[in-house]
Design an enzyme around this catalytic site. Structure first.
Site, short mmCIF file in Angstrom:
data_model
loop_
_atom_site.label_atom_id
_atom_site.label_comp_id
_atom_site.label_asym_id
_atom_site.label_seq_id
_atom_site.Cartn_x
_atom_site.Cartn_y
_atom_site.Cartn_z
N HIS A 134 26.97 12.11 27.91
CA HIS A 134 27.71 10.90 27.72
C HIS A 134 28.99 11.32 26.94
O HIS A 134 28.62 11.90 25.77
CB HIS A 134 26.74 9.78 27.22
CG HIS A 134 25.87 9.28 27.96
ND1 HIS A 134 25.07 8.03 27.77
CD2 HIS A 134 25.34 9.54 29.39
CE1 HIS A 134 24.16 7.78 28.76
NE2 HIS A 134 24.45 8.81 29.57
N TYR B 200 25.83 -1.23 23.02
CA TYR B 200 25.10 -2.09 21.99
C TYR B 200 25.95 -3.21 21.70
O TYR B 200 27.04 -3.28 21.70
CB TYR B 200 25.57 -1.23 20.64
CG TYR B 200 24.84 0.31 20.59
CD1 TYR B 200 23.53 0.37 19.96
CD2 TYR B 200 25.39 1.43 20.95
CE1 TYR B 200 23.09 1.59 19.58
CE2 TYR B 200 24.55 2.51 21.04
CZ TYR B 200 23.52 2.53 20.37
OH TYR B 200 23.01 3.84 20.31
N PRO C 288 16.80 2.58 14.26
CA PRO C 288 17.16 3.25 15.50
C PRO C 288 18.66 3.04 15.87
O PRO C 288 18.93 3.64 16.66
CB PRO C 288 16.16 2.76 16.44
CG PRO C 288 15.85 1.29 15.88
CD PRO C 288 15.96 1.60 14.32
N LYS D 156 19.65 8.09 15.40
CA LYS D 156 19.73 9.34 14.38
C LYS D 156 18.35 9.82 13.91
O LYS D 156 18.44 10.91 13.52
CB LYS D 156 20.59 8.96 13.10
CG LYS D 156 21.96 8.32 12.93
CD LYS D 156 22.77 9.72 13.62
CE LYS D 156 24.17 9.41 13.61
NZ LYS D 156 24.90 10.31 14.34
N TYR E 127 28.66 8.90 15.25
CA TYR E 127 27.67 8.79 16.21
C TYR E 127 27.38 10.11 16.77
O TYR E 127 26.39 10.39 17.29
CB TYR E 127 28.41 7.95 17.23
CG TYR E 127 27.24 7.33 18.30
CD1 TYR E 127 26.52 6.08 18.08
CD2 TYR E 127 26.96 7.98 19.36
CE1 TYR E 127 25.51 5.59 19.09
CE2 TYR E 127 25.81 7.68 20.33
CZ TYR E 127 25.31 6.44 20.08
OH TYR E 127 24.23 6.18 21.06
#
Length: 388
Positions: A72, A200, A292, A296, A383
């Site tokens: 991704h 998200y 979550p 991580k 991220y």
């Protein structure tokens, strides 16, 4: 029995540590409380930082991941039923890999079996002894028979509820914790993902996440109160709520179907310091838990294990100071990940006492990230793995 490294916990952290140590010529014994079938039945996350991808390749377990995992190059953030994309390649020249934790565990079992590893499943009443000496011992029972193992070091990879951390005297450890007043209700469905990348989403009704395991298996979550029960949610009710919270263009393309797994995960942040006491060294969830949000948890465990394998290899090669470096080096990365995960959780979730004013501030912060190249770069670097 005797070994150089006794590893408590046969999940991905313990198996990966054994794999790395055995490749370096260090003998190991892995003790796992559950059966192999139970370990492989756990449904867990699968977003890997690129540093984790490279660590699995170095361990010799990256072949199937490279063939079946999905790279991704970005992620979407949503607010007010609108979404925008953060391009990882453009912002920090990195990517992430989506490959399920269960698949990683399968790969590690296969590699360990091929190397002739000693993995003892269904070990009951495991106890650790003489951890502050030079020859720690591990005792357990299997099939009603008592066993004892002497080791040079003990690695605690047995998760948040395991015995490793609890074996450190209370006066020798400090624990930091924040428990969030909500959880994630998640379902797994044999449906195509609504997006080829994760979404998200912040919404005034609560957080939502659209993710996937593979092109035919989707994983979705909605925020629920901490005391919610799975039984209160039919599949139809879940899909209806998810549609409300996702960006409109994603919701319009949502393919629904029967859930094949449904559960609620509560959110907490937790850190134990130090991550070493005597000859016991902690790794993964035994030492820390992250929310979550930000994916991580597994990555921190892999980072711990990669560092621990390096430290232990140096120790067994004669570096007398190697063990002393582990805790501080590991905790630097842990707290960095905690900071990012907690900040992301605060930004995307609705809190029980949250006002309309605070909701608008969240939306304004997300709008700022959408407009700001520097904010997107900071997000992307965190991220995809700030310290990898």
């Amino acid at each position: 029995m005797r070994t150089q490294a006794a590893i408590i916990g046969g999940g991905p952290a313990g198996l990966l540590l054994s794999q790395l140590l055995m490749k370096a010529g260090v003998s190991t014994v892995v003790l796992e409380r559950r059966s192999r079938d139970h370990v492989l039945s756990r449904i867990r996350a699968g977003v890997l930082e690129w540093g984790s991808v490279e660590a699995l390749r170095r361990a010799g377990v990256g072949g199937r991941m490279d063939a079946e995992g999905e790279v991704h190059h970005g992620v979407a953030l949503g607010h007010t039923n609108h979404q925008f994309r953060i391009d990882f390649t453009e912002r920090c020249d990195r990517a992430v890999m989506v490959y399920g934790q269960t698949e990683i565990t399968k790969d590690l079992y296969a590699a360990q079996d091929a190397m002739g590893a000693t993995i003892i499943d269904e070990a009951e009443d495991v106890a650790l002894h003489d951890l502050d000496g030079t020859a720690p011992r591990v005792t357990w029972r299997k099939d009603g028979v008592a066993h004892e193992l002497t080791a040079d070091i003990v690695a605690g990879c047995d998760g948040f509820h395991g015995i490793a951390r609890q074996s450190i005297p209370a006066g020798k450890r400090t624990e930091f914790e924040r428990v969030f007043p909500f959880g994630w209700l998640g379902i797994l469905s044999e449906t195509p993902p609504v997006s080829h990348e994760l979404i998200y989403s912040n919404h005034e009704r609560g957080f939502a996440l659209a993710s996937m395991r593979n092109p035919h298996l989707s994983r979705y979550y909605v925020q629920v109160p901490a005391d919610e029960r799975v039984e209160n949610w039919s599949d139809e009710a879940f899909w209806d709520e998810l549609r409300r919270r996702l960006p409109h263009d994603a919701a319009d393309g949502l393919v629904t179907g029967p859930s094949i797994e449904k559960s609620i995960a509560l959110l907490r942040a937790f850190v134990c310091e130090p991550m070493r006491w005597g000859r016991l060294l902690l790794a993964g969830d035994a030492a820390h838990i992250v929310p979550p949000t930000g994916a991580k948890g597994l990555n921190l465990a892999i980072g711990d294990v990669a560092l621990l394998a390096e430290v232990l290899t140096a120790h067994f090669a004669g570096d007398a100071a190697a063990l002393d470096t582990y805790s501080d080096r590991a905790l630097e990365r842990v707290w960095s990940a905690i900071r990012f995960s907690v900040s992301m959780t605060n930004l995307l979730h609705r809190f029980p006492d949250q006002t309309a004013f605070e909701q608008r501030l969240q939306e304004a912060e997300l709008a700022h990230i959408e407009r700001s190249a520097s904010a997107q770069t900071t997000f992307a670097r965190n991220y995809t793995g700030l310290l990898t």
